[in-house]
Structure formats: structure tokens, C-alpha cells
Design a protein around this motif. Structure first.
Motif, PDB file in Angstrom:
ATOM      1  N   ILE A   1       0.854  -1.187   0.000  1.00 36.68           N
ATOM      2  CA  ILE A   1       0.000   0.000   0.000  1.00 36.68           C
ATOM      3  C   ILE A   1       0.891   1.238   0.000  1.00 36.68           C
ATOM      4  N   MET A   2       0.572   2.193  -0.841  1.00 31.61           N
ATOM      5  CA  MET A   2       1.200   3.498  -0.725  1.00 31.61           C
ATOM      6  C   MET A   2       0.158   4.561  -1.078  1.00 31.61           C
ATOM      7  N   ASN A   3       0.399   5.760  -0.630  1.00 25.97           N
ATOM      8  CA  ASN A   3      -0.488   6.874  -0.940  1.00 25.97           C
ATOM      9  C   ASN A   3       0.268   7.934  -1.717  1.00 25.97           C
ATOM     10  N   ILE A   4      -0.446   8.622  -2.601  1.00 26.70           N
ATOM     11  CA  ILE A   4       0.166   9.671  -3.404  1.00 26.70           C
ATOM     12  C   ILE A   4       0.642  10.809  -2.504  1.00 26.70           C
ATOM     13  N   SER A   5      -0.008  10.945  -1.323  1.00 28.94           N
ATOM     14  CA  SER A   5       0.419  11.905  -0.312  1.00 28.94           C
ATOM     15  C   SER A   5       0.796  11.165   0.960  1.00 28.94           C
ATOM     16  N   LYS A   6       1.899  11.565   1.573  1.00 30.77           N
ATOM     17  CA  LYS A   6       2.312  10.961   2.844  1.00 30.77           C
ATOM     18  C   LYS A   6       1.804  11.763   4.038  1.00 30.77           C
ATOM     19  N   TYR A   7       1.086  12.860   3.794  1.00 37.25           N
ATOM     20  CA  TYR A   7       0.514  13.621   4.899  1.00 37.25           C
ATOM     21  C   TYR A   7      -0.746  12.920   5.402  1.00 37.25           C
ATOM     22  N   LEU A   8      -0.795  12.667   6.692  1.00 38.95           N
ATOM     23  CA  LEU A   8      -1.981  12.118   7.315  1.00 38.95           C
ATOM     24  C   LEU A   8      -3.092  13.164   7.303  1.00 38.95           C
ATOM     25  N   ASN A   9      -4.278  12.772   6.853  1.00 36.65           N
ATOM     26  CA  ASN A   9      -5.430  13.663   6.904  1.00 36.65           C
ATOM     27  C   ASN A   9      -6.035  13.574   8.302  1.00 36.65           C
TER      28      ASN A   9
END
Length: 239
Positions: free
Chosen positions: A117-125
């Protein structure tokens, strides 16, 4: 995945936006991924509900706290079922495919999850009260803070994970700025699509470091709708 890459990435974030650097979360491969064939990487938009900066460790701890009858929610139901279908090469059958809780039981028993799993943004919402809405201002801010034009950390992360299949969560059908998506998936490195979204999924071969990776774009994993029609059937037809 290399912690060195994430550490270097976070240093760039700390330089450009020290206030938001505290929201930086790690992601990557779950146990069993490196020995799985085909290797499947799911790319979403952003992380939520991460108690620590390590998304994978947090998710594993949550998985291990569940029973086979606990609800996983749309997001994880679809990821876990798609990972199972792709690994077994089966098409989805309501009467034969195990439910997500049973699949997760099997994964836990062997400590073999076999996906990343990876996200395009590493900032936690952090906006939990708006759990159904992506924070696109925060996502685009992260992509700006990452200085991808100087060092393409996202492509480096994908290259380190060496996936055979990438499944993206409707990254092009939202408010993520095209200039950033073009840095991650340059149009010249994407072959013509086989399906368009009128058929609920789109397949393109993505060329990265001399490899051709199947990239399938679907609806967001949390989207409202029928799992089989929106995800399982169109993805497995393309796979």
C-alpha cells in the motif's frame, strides 16, 4: 521498503514545510509481498486514522485485533478481496469467493498478506470528522513540498517495491493537480488505455526503469457501489 528513501523524503518535507512534517506517514509492503507473484501495489490518495507514523505497522496491529466477523469497511474489503483474487487467479463468485474476513484470517494465520500500500500523499489527513472527504489541498501541498521535479520520490518508491500490477484509486478523477500526476506517471510512459472508465476500470502499461507494469485505475476503494460490478469483475477481466 527502504527506510532510507522515506527518511530522505521526510528531510525535504521538513525543509519546505516543517509545520506539516509531523503528518508524514510511512507506507509500503505488507508481510509476504516480496515472495508473492504477481506483486500488487495499491496506490490511494492519503492516510487516515494512523496512530503512529508507520501506516503498515498500524494496519497490521488493527488486522490482528479483528475477528472474521468484524466489519472491515469498503476500503479494506475491496483491497483484501482483490489481492486474493489476483494471487489465486480466480474470478469473483458470490458463492465461492471467501468473504474478506475469512481471507484476512488466512493471511493472518500465515503472516502472508502479499500486497503493498502506498499513498500519493504521505501527509496524514487529520480531519476524522470528515472521513468521507479527501483533503486535496493537503495532498497537493504534499506533492509541492516533495519537490518531485528535483527528485521523484514517488517513482523511486514504486521502483523499490517492484510491483507487477499497480491498482490506483481514481487518482485522475479528483482534484489532484495534473502536473503532479504527470510527474509520477508521465503520459509518454503510459500506453494507450484498454478500457475506459465507462467500463469501471482502465488498464495501461506503465514503463518504469525498463519494466512494463500493468496500471489499473478504478474507482476510489471507499466508493459507494456494488463491489463486484465496480471492482472485482472489471479488474479481473483486465488482469
Amino acid at each position: 521498503m527502504s527506510e532510507k528513501l522515506l527518511d530522505n523524503w521526510k528531510k525535504v518535507i521538513q525543509k519546505n514545510n516543517p509545520e506539516l512534517a509531523q503528518l508524514f506517514t510511512h507506507d509500503g509492503a505488507f508481510p509476504g509481498y516480496s515472495s508473492t507473484s504477481p506483486k500488487v501495489l495499491f496506490i490511494g490518495r492519503e492516510s487516515r486514522y494512523a496512530p503512529t507514523e508507520n501506516r503498515v505497522a498500524d494496519d497490521l496491529a488493527w488486522f490482528r485485533s479483528l475477528t472474521s466477523t468484524d466489519s472491515l469497511g469498503n476500503y479494506w474489503n475491496r483491497i483484501i478481496t482483490l489481492a486474493y483474487l489476483i494471487q489465486t487467479g480466480q474470478k469473483y463468485s458470490p458463492n465461492q469467493t471467501p468473504n474478506p474476513g475469512t481471507i484476512l484470517d488466512q493471511m493472518r494465520a500465515t503472516d502472508n498478506y502479499g500486497f503493498a500500500i502506498m499513498n500519493i500523499s504521505k501527509y496524514l489527513n487529520p480531519e476524522e470528522e470528515k472521513s468521507g472527504t479527501s483533503n486535496f489541498n493537503l495532498i497537493n501541498q504534499f506533492l509541492e513540498d516533495s519537490e518531485l521535479d528535483k527528485r521523484n520520490f514517488i517513482q523511486e518508491e514504486i521502483a523499490l517495491l517492484e510491483p507487477d500490477i499497480i491498482i490506483t484509486a481514481n487518482l485522475w478523477g479528483c482534484k489532484i493537480k495534473k502536473k503532479y500526476l504527470d510527474m509520477v506517471f508521465p503520459p509518454q510512459d503510459l500506453a494507450a488505455p484498454i478500457f475506459d472508465k465507462a467500463k469501471n476500470a482502465c488498464l495501461q502499461n506503465f514503463r518504469l526503469n525498463g519494466r512494463a507494469i500493468k496500471r489499473i485505475d478504478t474507482y476510489h476503494f471507499s466508493a459507494v457501489g456494488n463491489d463486484q460490478k465496480l471492482f472485482y469483475d472489471p479488474v479481473m477481466e483486465l488482469v
